[in-house]
Design a protein around this motif. Structure first.
Motif, mmCIF file in Angstrom:
data_model
loop_
_atom_site.group_PDB
_atom_site.id
_atom_site.type_symbol
_atom_site.label_atom_id
_atom_site.label_comp_id
_atom_site.label_asym_id
_atom_site.label_seq_id
_atom_site.Cartn_x
_atom_site.Cartn_y
_atom_site.Cartn_z
ATOM 1 N N LEU A 138 -1.558 -44.404 81.989
ATOM 2 C CA LEU A 138 -1.503 -42.741 82.298
ATOM 3 C C LEU A 138 -2.684 -42.270 82.048
ATOM 4 O O LEU A 138 -3.062 -41.918 82.990
ATOM 5 C CB LEU A 138 -0.289 -42.384 81.740
ATOM 6 N N SER A 139 -3.389 -43.014 81.107
ATOM 7 C CA SER A 139 -4.818 -42.019 80.743
ATOM 8 C C SER A 139 -6.254 -42.345 81.844
ATOM 9 O O SER A 139 -6.727 -41.556 81.939
ATOM 10 C CB SER A 139 -5.108 -42.922 79.133
ATOM 11 N N SER A 140 -6.267 -43.257 82.939
ATOM 12 C CA SER A 140 -7.222 -43.522 83.401
ATOM 13 C C SER A 140 -7.320 -42.338 84.178
ATOM 14 O O SER A 140 -8.148 -41.581 85.128
ATOM 15 C CB SER A 140 -7.204 -44.305 84.567
ATOM 16 N N ILE A 141 -6.093 -41.056 84.633
ATOM 17 C CA ILE A 141 -6.122 -40.328 85.347
ATOM 18 C C ILE A 141 -6.910 -38.899 84.458
ATOM 19 O O ILE A 141 -7.132 -38.304 85.607
ATOM 20 C CB ILE A 141 -4.635 -39.767 85.988
ATOM 21 N N ASP A 151 -10.411 -37.154 85.995
ATOM 22 C CA ASP A 151 -9.612 -35.213 85.438
ATOM 23 C C ASP A 151 -9.595 -34.878 84.338
ATOM 24 O O ASP A 151 -8.688 -34.648 84.111
ATOM 25 C CB ASP A 151 -9.219 -34.916 86.857
ATOM 26 N N PRO A 152 -10.623 -34.946 83.731
ATOM 27 C CA PRO A 152 -10.157 -34.089 82.501
ATOM 28 C C PRO A 152 -9.691 -32.881 82.316
ATOM 29 O O PRO A 152 -9.530 -32.781 81.095
ATOM 30 C CB PRO A 152 -12.041 -34.368 81.753
ATOM 31 N N GLU A 153 -10.279 -31.673 83.632
ATOM 32 C CA GLU A 153 -9.927 -30.833 83.063
ATOM 33 C C GLU A 153 -7.905 -30.810 83.699
ATOM 34 O O GLU A 153 -7.450 -30.077 82.411
ATOM 35 C CB GLU A 153 -9.998 -30.127 84.871
ATOM 36 N N LEU A 154 -7.377 -31.796 83.781
ATOM 37 C CA LEU A 154 -6.389 -32.017 84.723
ATOM 38 C C LEU A 154 -5.399 -32.655 82.977
ATOM 39 O O LEU A 154 -4.279 -32.004 82.489
ATOM 40 C CB LEU A 154 -5.466 -33.282 85.206
ATOM 41 N N THR A 190 -7.149 -31.747 79.366
ATOM 42 C CA THR A 190 -6.913 -30.034 79.151
ATOM 43 C C THR A 190 -5.391 -29.956 79.268
ATOM 44 O O THR A 190 -4.536 -29.086 78.629
ATOM 45 C CB THR A 190 -8.065 -29.454 78.904
ATOM 46 N N THR A 191 -5.616 -29.699 80.321
ATOM 47 C CA THR A 191 -3.863 -28.562 81.005
ATOM 48 C C THR A 191 -2.711 -29.127 80.572
ATOM 49 O O THR A 191 -2.019 -28.670 79.711
ATOM 50 C CB THR A 191 -4.214 -28.874 82.786
ATOM 51 N N ILE A 192 -2.590 -30.379 80.871
ATOM 52 C CA ILE A 192 -0.915 -31.032 80.425
ATOM 53 C C ILE A 192 -1.065 -31.005 78.666
ATOM 54 O O ILE A 192 0.124 -31.260 78.751
ATOM 55 C CB ILE A 192 -1.471 -32.763 81.076
ATOM 56 N N LYS A 193 -1.846 -31.727 78.596
ATOM 57 C CA LYS A 193 -2.048 -31.528 76.980
ATOM 58 C C LYS A 193 -1.484 -30.258 76.325
ATOM 59 O O LYS A 193 -0.713 -29.731 76.208
ATOM 60 C CB LYS A 193 -2.941 -31.763 75.712
ATOM 61 N N VAL A 194 -2.204 -28.959 76.567
ATOM 62 C CA VAL A 194 -1.869 -27.102 76.259
ATOM 63 C C VAL A 194 -0.433 -27.176 76.343
ATOM 64 O O VAL A 194 -0.233 -26.200 76.378
ATOM 65 C CB VAL A 194 -2.904 -26.456 76.585
ATOM 66 N N PHE A 195 -0.068 -27.531 77.916
ATOM 67 C CA PHE A 195 1.160 -27.809 78.691
ATOM 68 C C PHE A 195 2.596 -27.912 77.629
ATOM 69 O O PHE A 195 3.584 -27.588 77.103
ATOM 70 C CB PHE A 195 0.888 -27.636 80.366
ATOM 71 N N LEU A 196 1.509 -29.183 77.093
ATOM 72 C CA LEU A 196 3.579 -29.840 76.417
ATOM 73 C C LEU A 196 3.381 -29.192 74.847
ATOM 74 O O LEU A 196 4.046 -29.505 74.471
ATOM 75 C CB LEU A 196 2.670 -31.742 76.298
ATOM 76 N N LEU A 212 -3.895 -40.640 72.921
ATOM 77 C CA LEU A 212 -4.989 -41.673 72.496
ATOM 78 C C LEU A 212 -5.806 -41.793 73.077
ATOM 79 O O LEU A 212 -6.762 -41.786 73.008
ATOM 80 C CB LEU A 212 -4.320 -43.186 73.431
ATOM 81 N N PHE A 213 -6.220 -40.767 74.659
ATOM 82 C CA PHE A 213 -7.077 -40.349 75.078
ATOM 83 C C PHE A 213 -7.712 -39.785 74.427
ATOM 84 O O PHE A 213 -9.750 -40.473 74.279
ATOM 85 C CB PHE A 213 -6.589 -39.881 76.713
ATOM 86 N N GLU A 214 -7.193 -38.867 73.844
ATOM 87 C CA GLU A 214 -8.450 -37.312 72.770
ATOM 88 C C GLU A 214 -8.718 -38.614 72.013
ATOM 89 O O GLU A 214 -10.061 -38.748 71.883
ATOM 90 C CB GLU A 214 -7.000 -36.614 72.690
ATOM 91 N N GLN A 215 -8.068 -39.519 70.978
ATOM 92 C CA GLN A 215 -9.327 -40.721 71.058
ATOM 93 C C GLN A 215 -9.769 -41.663 71.073
ATOM 94 O O GLN A 215 -10.726 -41.932 70.129
ATOM 95 C CB GLN A 215 -8.022 -41.834 69.437
ATOM 96 N N ASN A 216 -9.963 -41.781 72.543
ATOM 97 C CA ASN A 216 -10.353 -42.743 73.050
ATOM 98 C C ASN A 216 -12.350 -41.879 72.929
ATOM 99 O O ASN A 216 -13.494 -42.029 73.295
ATOM 100 C CB ASN A 216 -10.176 -42.922 74.050
ATOM 101 N N LYS A 217 -11.761 -41.035 73.272
ATOM 102 C CA LYS A 217 -13.187 -39.772 73.056
ATOM 103 C C LYS A 217 -14.046 -39.699 72.168
ATOM 104 O O LYS A 217 -15.621 -39.396 72.138
ATOM 105 C CB LYS A 217 -12.943 -38.234 74.078
#
Length: 300
Positions: free
Chosen positions: A227-230, A234-237, A239-245, A295-300
């Motif tokens: 999942l995280s490769s997407i 697209d980092p904007e995606l 942010t959108t998905i995380k805020v939505f969840l 996990l994506f946030e941690q990798n950043k």
């Protein structure tokens, strides 16, 4: 090096032995190489200078002994492994930890302000002049998360400091109180390093990130591959998905927080679903994607 730094700040003190007193007006730094302690008046340091010295040297944090008898007993029990205070077996307690970020913090004024928000008497102990614990005995009412948010906002406007709270769970009076406190302290320390977007921390807010951080590397790799490769594309995606969840799949609230139109939000959600095949409104899908976001946030 410490001698050179000392020459820059008036009334600084260099010592070859660790100070045995509490310097409420000084920051104390330890040089492991030279095995010396340098005390610098707090009023002489800017916040940037303080942060730089913290990188170069170990800051020695010396706790203040509480003046009242009960606060002192709590201080010894929680921070010094002393005996448990005499408590009623019918009493319940919770610990509200707080951290203050700002220059020239006066713990006495902060403590007085915090106590004023509680309808019942509370005990406050300090580990250093930026970190403290509110010990609340549960009687009838306790401050809610929204009320603590208001307190943080008030302290910020009144004292020009940033305050974050960790709201502990309610525990019965027992010798296990110290273990519960230290576990919550571990969560709060983790939150301060990894969850900086909110000033109010609870177990349920921090635990998913705590679990994600401590997953075995092979499990992290599987989630990242799926999942995280997407999100990298697209980092904007992301942010959108995380805020939505984080907003319980509430489209209106998410669009408002992101300052976008609901149609734009729906387009991004549909785009994510098309690329991953994971449905967000399914509990299992939402859980898995949220884990990928952490996990994506941690990798950043």
């Amino acid at each position: 090096m410490l001698k050179k730094i000392m020459s820059l700040y008036e009334n600084s003190v260099l010592s070859s032995v660790q100070p045995t007193y509490t310097f409420d007006q000084y920051y104390i730094f330890y040089d492991k190489t030279e095995k010396n302690w340098l005390s610098i008046p707090k009023s002489n340091l800017t916040e940037n200078e303080l942060n730089l010295l913290k990188v170069l040297y170990e800051q020695v944090k010396m706790s203040s002994v509480p003046p009242s008898s009960l606060s002192r007993k709590w201080h010894e029990f929680l921070l010094l492994d002393g005996p448990i205070p005499t408590l009623s077996s019918e009493s319940n307690f919770r610990f509200i930890q707080f951290q203050i970020k700002g220059h020239g913090v006066d713990p006495t004024e902060i403590e007085s302000a915090i106590k004023g928000f509680f309808s019942d008497e509370v005990q406050i102990i300090w580990e250093d002049d930026h970190y403290g614990i509110v010990i609340e005995e549960r009687r009838q009412f306790s401050l809610t998360e929204s009320e603590l948010t208001s307190i943080a906002d008030t302290l910020e406007s009144d004292f020009y400091v940033k305050v974050s709270f960790y709201i502990g769970k309610l525990y019965s009076a027992s010798s296990q109180l110290r273990n519960h406190f230290h576990q919550e302290k571990e969560y709060f320390e983790f939150a301060k390093k990894n969850l900086t977007s909110t000033s109010i921390i609870t177990f349920e807010k921090i635990f998913p990130a705590f679990v994600a951080f401590n997953l075995p590397d092979d499990i992290k790799d599987k989630v990242n591959t799926e999942l995280s490769s997407i999100f990298l594309e697209d980092p904007e995606l992301y942010t959108t998905i995380k805020v939505f969840l984080e907003n319980n799949l509430n489209a209106s609230l998410t669009a408002k927080k992101l300052f976008i139109h609901r149609n734009t939000l729906q387009y991004r959600i549909d785009k994510f679903i098309d690329k991953t095949g994971v449905q967000l409104k399914d509990f299992y899908g939402a859980f898995t994607v949220f884990l990928a976001c952490l996990l994506f946030e941690q990798n950043k």
